[in-house]
Scaffold this active site. Sequence first.
Site, PDB file in Angstrom:
ATOM      1  N   LYS A   1       0.826  -1.207   0.000  1.00 34.00           N
ATOM      2  CA  LYS A   1       0.000   0.000   0.000  1.00 34.00           C
ATOM      3  C   LYS A   1       0.864   1.262   0.000  1.00 34.00           C
ATOM      4  CE  LYS A   1      -2.519   0.584   3.633  1.00 34.00           C
ATOM      5  NZ  LYS A   1      -3.563   0.338   4.642  1.00 34.00           N
TER       6      LYS A   1
ATOM      7  N   GLU B   1      -3.259   8.367  12.568  1.00 29.36           N
ATOM      8  CA  GLU B   1      -2.057   7.592  12.262  1.00 29.36           C
ATOM      9  C   GLU B   1      -1.276   7.298  13.538  1.00 29.36           C
ATOM     10  OE1 GLU B   1      -0.218   6.997   8.650  1.00 29.36           O
ATOM     11  OE2 GLU B   1      -2.267   6.345   8.988  1.00 29.36           O
ATOM     12  N   ARG B   2      -0.676   6.122  13.587  1.00 27.71           N
ATOM     13  CA  ARG B   2       0.288   5.833  14.645  1.00 27.71           C
ATOM     14  C   ARG B   2       1.570   6.601  14.333  1.00 27.71           C
ATOM     15  NH1 ARG B   2      -2.241   1.363  12.842  1.00 27.71           N
ATOM     16  NH2 ARG B   2      -3.546   0.203  14.328  1.00 27.71           N
TER      17      ARG B   2
END
Length: 468
Positions: free
Chosen positions: A164, A190-191
Amino acid sequence: MEAVTDQKNQLNIGTVIAVRGSVVDAHFAAKLPPIHSILEAGSTGEIIIEVVAHPSPKLVRGIAFSPTGGLSRGGQIIDKGNSIQVPVGKSTLGRMFNVFGNTIDGKDELGDVERRSIYSAPVPISQRATTSEIFETGIKALDLMAPLERGGKAGLFGGAGVGKTVLITELINNTVGNHEGVSIFCGIGERSREAEELYRDIQAAGVLDNTVMMFGQMNEPPGARFRVGHAALTMAEYFRDVAKQDVLLLIDNIFRFVQAGSEVSGLLGKMPSRVGYQPTLATEISELQERISNTVNGAITSIQAVYVPADDFTDPSATHTFAHFSASIILSRKRAAEGLYPAVDPLRSSSKMLNPIVVGERHYRVAQEVRRVLAEFEDLKDIIAMLGLEELSQDDRRVVQRARRLERFLTQPFVTTEQFTGLSGRVVRLADAIEGCERILNDEFATISESDLYMIGKISEAGQGKNK
């Protein structure tokens, strides 16, 4: 509890009267701040709050975009007189921002730049381009089987490790090269690990200078995650409307936008709707998605990663999101395991643009024939596994031969992975992708090895060896 207006600095000052998690109520006697106004509280103004409701004539209710630790009843709160504003313009390229438009990449501050409100109305229908136009990506599997719409929205479905991020970096690279455009990556929830890795990947691929990155990290309050998509869109609209450039907007993950909205709704005490989602789910998704469009000046084309809860495509978050997409790109773990990159599944991926009126009769016919051959091959795989290829009829063997060659031709070496693969990247025009598949379907390459079609660009490269 009386609020005052500071005459010297013309500040509208109020008083905090309640703090419930991220929800803050404040009393303003002189002037009530409008909806979406920014309020600052705390000893140094470090707590940012956005007005979301007016429960009474002197009372505002806001959602904090930063932790509310240290905030107490009776504290001073200041109306800034404007909504959240983010910087726009060429100086934002190559930088990383948070929802407030502050840089978070450790580099120098931007200085004096134009800033715009994160809220704006979608372009009126009368000002939109009314023609359906293909957004060529230079990636064979996408352009042939699931073409993107210029100014449209596409969903990208894929788990970890199926390519991805690589596909995203290649799309950024090709947008810069082919469309003289810019790319904006918006990370919602998001992390920090994901954000840091993507930043390094984009930097290593050499496309950071034409990319803007904006993150609302997972540990931030829901209000910040809920508005970061609008902040990224404001930057995108500047490049489309003022710089007159095409913009590729990548959003990861749109489901976390829905989650943030659900948290905000719950904090405000709204009655939940179906499956526990907020009653305003459809409206909130539409407010974001409808700003993504094409005009006579340029277009914002969006690719959005989508998480489907429990693989239930009837989930309200999924059904409301899919309604806005013109294309769905499915990445297959099985194809990735076979080394067929990009791992786009041509049978499950689809696009509303794949219509003979839009793409032309030839493109439509070739794509449908490729899909038919690959579907027949899929049906034959069980028989081949049990009895072997020799037990198939002559016609079925030809189908298998064509399908295996098509699968390999739809692979492609990427410009952004040259340093890892040793293969020179290829950007393939749609016409060349159609011609290659058409010639394979006509059995012109039945006598050459399947491996000669693997990881090449145009079909004319078949048999020439790989460019190391």
